[in-house]
Design an enzyme around this catalytic site. Structure first.
Site, PDB file in Angstrom:
ATOM      1  N   ASP A  46       0.758  -1.252  -0.036  1.00 36.57           N
ATOM      2  CA  ASP A  46      -0.168   0.090   0.126  1.00 36.57           C
ATOM      3  C   ASP A  46       0.869   1.362   0.062  1.00 36.57           C
ATOM      4  O   ASP A  46       0.818   2.283  -0.820  1.00 36.57           O
ATOM      5  CB  ASP A  46      -0.785   0.027   1.270  1.00 36.57           C
ATOM      6  CG  ASP A  46      -2.394  -0.476   0.814  1.00 36.57           C
ATOM      7  OD1 ASP A  46      -2.434  -1.473   0.429  1.00 36.57           O
ATOM      8  OD2 ASP A  46      -3.209   0.472   0.877  1.00 36.57           O
ATOM      9  N   ASN A  90       0.685  -2.449   4.536  1.00 33.80           N
ATOM     10  CA  ASN A  90       0.022  -3.463   3.452  1.00 33.80           C
ATOM     11  C   ASN A  90      -1.141  -3.953   4.397  1.00 33.80           C
ATOM     12  O   ASN A  90      -1.059  -3.753   5.625  1.00 33.80           O
ATOM     13  CB  ASN A  90       0.861  -4.410   2.945  1.00 33.80           C
ATOM     14  CG  ASN A  90       0.275  -4.853   1.620  1.00 33.80           C
ATOM     15  OD1 ASN A  90      -0.547  -4.297   1.003  1.00 33.80           O
ATOM     16  ND2 ASN A  90       0.356  -6.386   1.512  1.00 33.80           N
ATOM     17  N   LYS A  91      -1.744  -4.742   3.717  1.00 29.48           N
ATOM     18  CA  LYS A  91      -3.082  -5.488   4.353  1.00 29.48           C
ATOM     19  C   LYS A  91      -2.639  -6.196   5.763  1.00 29.48           C
ATOM     20  O   LYS A  91      -1.341  -7.108   5.446  1.00 29.48           O
ATOM     21  CB  LYS A  91      -3.712  -6.563   3.337  1.00 29.48           C
ATOM     22  CG  LYS A  91      -4.631  -7.399   3.940  1.00 29.48           C
ATOM     23  CD  LYS A  91      -6.044  -6.596   3.915  1.00 29.48           C
ATOM     24  CE  LYS A  91      -6.931  -7.605   4.743  1.00 29.48           C
ATOM     25  NZ  LYS A  91      -7.826  -8.418   4.054  1.00 29.48           N
TER      26      LYS A  91
END
Lengths: 314, 324
Positions: free
Chosen positions: B202, B212-213
């Protein structure tokens, strides 16, 4: 002949409807009933029928130490009785003694909580993964003593056992936070320590636990948070059970319909956390280290028949 | 001041989450600002700067924590700031802004092909490749490796609560790449049997950490434990220059109904956690970009070489704390 109760119990084990500690008690009850109902002409005949039923159970048994230990104890009694001239009533009497010894769960949780309370910081924030009857009981006991500020729980897919832990704790007034398994690092970072149940404590101190336990242990090590295994000592297993656990996920465990068929689903319900991640084992016998576990295993007797069965099945 | 309709439109689309992802948001933001420049009736460079400033402010107010659209704002505002300093004519400045737009579009067209080629070289015949969640950049790497004739299998977890991992399953299936899926708690078992691991990005911070996730950090930690190289795959547009100012990543929280789907409990259980996590640089083997594999420690050098606008840098602290 396989008893109906044994078939039903095996089915519940296969569906993972029974957790380890309860499974141990249920096995003992079913085997005791089986022996009480049978009146064979000889102890040998009785023992053969019990072994036939135990074989059926073992084939569907998840990697849970308490049922295995219950089976072992029953087999040991039978093996002893086979070598000496006693009647079946004596066997039943010994089994009743065995069953009585497993009943007082509340007292067990109190004893474990006594040991854990010694190392808890004030206003403890505790992380736990999944559901364990012993962990739940001990946490509630510690909360009753005013030792817990908050408990963080991860949901523990695929069957979301962590929800049950969270809901039961919250129901008793405990301040509980629930998060997804993938967010366990943040939950652990913000906790003082992790407590984990276990299905099996192996002779080398490693534990078999619900999938995700090993991950949480790695995160604990990363953040230098101690991991305590909270378990009844009947989780200590002298038999090398870890070599043949086999519970694999299926598509239904994902719980989400997929357009792809067949969907290749992989993974097991359980994992193994090596002893190097574990700070101590909080049992009713006090806080133990991995060396204590090895010593306890050395003191334990294992049925000859069970040893042979395991060797042949691995 | 009234904004150009293109700005109103892109702001509405961002607010209503109608744009697919960070890269597409960046493209739409670039297109809208370029439209402002093209349609501008400004009589001076200062006036054009004012129009662009208003447009950027409107976009920032609705912009989520994506680095790419912010970097687009940096590019365009940085270009005009440079022209203001060098007293360039209005026409010349417009030409420079057009060139910036063109260069951005070329970048978007070519970066992923370069990344796919670099990433695919890391995949060996017979590999088991772990991938966390979904990201088109990693999919491109995998498809490239497949197109090179390599036989490998992909392992992925579902990536709760959005289950984006299942999108990867669909994509791999369509591409004819063998894929196996499991739950997130099982990523230890999956990574242990993998030769290499990939994740999307991200945002990349100046210190080389990656946002990120949720679950990415856990994957990287496990990969290190088992000695499996862990690569992030992204273009440098996701390098978050706001982190050069010491600003934190902005994250969204997990919501109650994302866990207790269609179930209503009233028991006092609080749902906590973030939808994103931060993977520290020491767990990262490299970040595969269009410039090549970049070690986390070199991310700051890449950022220093990116065009940055003084005005956007001034606005970012308030943006980061939702005070715009």
């Amino acid at each position: 002949m396989i008893a109906q109760e044994v078939i039903q119990l095996a089915d519940r084990f296969q569906k993972l409807e029974l957790h380890a500690a309860r499974g141990g008690r249920e096995v003992l009850c079913v085997l005791l009933e089986l022996i009480e109902e049978r009146s064979k002409t000889s102890i040998r005949e009785l023992a053969d029928e019990v072994r036939e039923n135990i074989t059926y159970l073992l084939k569907s048994l998840p990697p849970y130490a308490p049922p295995l230990n219950s089976i072992n104890q029953v087999l040991l009694i039978l093996e002893e009785m086979e070598t000496m001239p006693v009647d079946q009533q004596e066997i039943k009497r010994q089994l009743v003694v065995l069953k009585t010894g497993t009943q007082n769960i509340t007292l067990l949780h109190r004893k474990i909580a006594d040991g854990l309370a010694e190392i808890l910081p004030p206003e403890a924030v505790i992380y736990t993964h999944t559901l364990s009857e012993t962990v739940l009981g001990v946490l509630l006991e510690l909360y009753r003593r005013g030792r817990i500020h908050r408990v963080a729980v991860t949901e523990s897919r695929p069957n979301n056992d962590g929800w049950t832990t969270a809901l039961r704790l919250a129901d008793k007034g405990v301040n509980v936070c629930l998060t997804i398994d993938a967010a366990m690092p943040a939950a652990i970072e913000n906790s003082h320590l992790m407590v984990s149940g276990s299905e099996i404590i192996n002779p080398d101190g490693s534990i078999v636990g619900k999938i995700g336990t090993h991950l949480a242990a790695m995160v604990c090590q990363y953040y230098q948070k101690p991991l305590y295994v909270v378990a009844n000592s009947n989780k200590i297993c002298p038999i090398p059970w870890k070599d043949f656990y086999h519970n694999q996920f299926t598509e239904s465990d994902l719980g989400i319909p997929s357009s792809i068929s067949p969907l290749q689903v992989t993974g097991s319900y359980f994992d193994i956390t090596p002893a190097r991640y574990i700070c101590a084992y909080a049992t009713e016998k006090g806080l133990l280290c991995s060396q204590d576990i090895s010593e306890k295993v050395n003191e334990m007797r294992v049925s000859r028949w069970l040893t042979q069965w395991v060797a042949e099945s691995c | 001041m009234l904004n150009h309709p293109a700005i109103d439109l892109v702001c509405e689309r961002i607010s209503k989450d109608l744009i697919g992802g960070a890269a597409d948001t960046a493209k739409e933001v670039m297109s809208a600002i370029a439209q402002v420049v093209e349609d501008s009736k400004a009589a001076s460079l200062e006036a054009l700067y004012g129009e662009m400033d208003a447009a950027c402010l409107a976009i920032l107010k609705v912009c989520p924590s994506f680095a790419p659209p912010i970097n687009v704002l940096h590019m365009m505002m940085g270009t005009i700031e440079s022209d203001l300093e060098s007293l360039t004519s209005l026409e010349e400045a417009k030409k420079h802004l057009k060139e910036t737009e063109k260069s951005f579009n070329t970048f978007m067209e070519t970066a992923f092909e370069k990344i796919a080629t670099i990433g695919a070289e890391l995949i060996k015949e017979g590999d088991k490749v772990f991938m966390f969640s979904m990201t088109s950049s990693v999919w491109k790497v995998l498809r490239k490796a497949k197109a090179q004739g390599k036989k490998f299998a992909v392992l992925v977890t579902e990536a709760r609560p959005g289950n984006e991992g299942l999108w990867t399953v669909d994509e791999m299936y369509k591409s004819g790449i063998p894929v196996e899926v499991s739950i997130d708690a099982c990523l230890g078992e999956l990574i242990a049997q993998s030769n290499i691991a990939f994740a999307g990005v991200d945002s990349v911070a100046a210190d080389g950490s990656v946002f990120n996730k949720a679950g990415t950090f856990l994957s990287a930690l496990v990969a290190r434990e088992y000695g499996v190289p862990f690569y992030f795959v992204t273009d440098t547009l996701k390098f978050d220059t706001a982190t050069l100012l010491g600003l934190p990543f902005r994250s969204e929280l997990v919501h109650y109904n994302e866990i207790f789907v269609e179930k209503k409990y009233d028991t006092g259980v609080t749902v906590v956690g973030s939808l994103f996590d931060v993977t520290p640089p020491r767990l990262i083997t490299a970040i595969i970009t269009e410039l090549g594999p970049i070690p986390p420690s070199s991310c700051i050098n890449v950022m220093w070489n990116m065009r940055r606008s003084k005005r956007i840098s001034e606005l970012l602290p308030d943006w980061a704390h939702n005070k715009l």
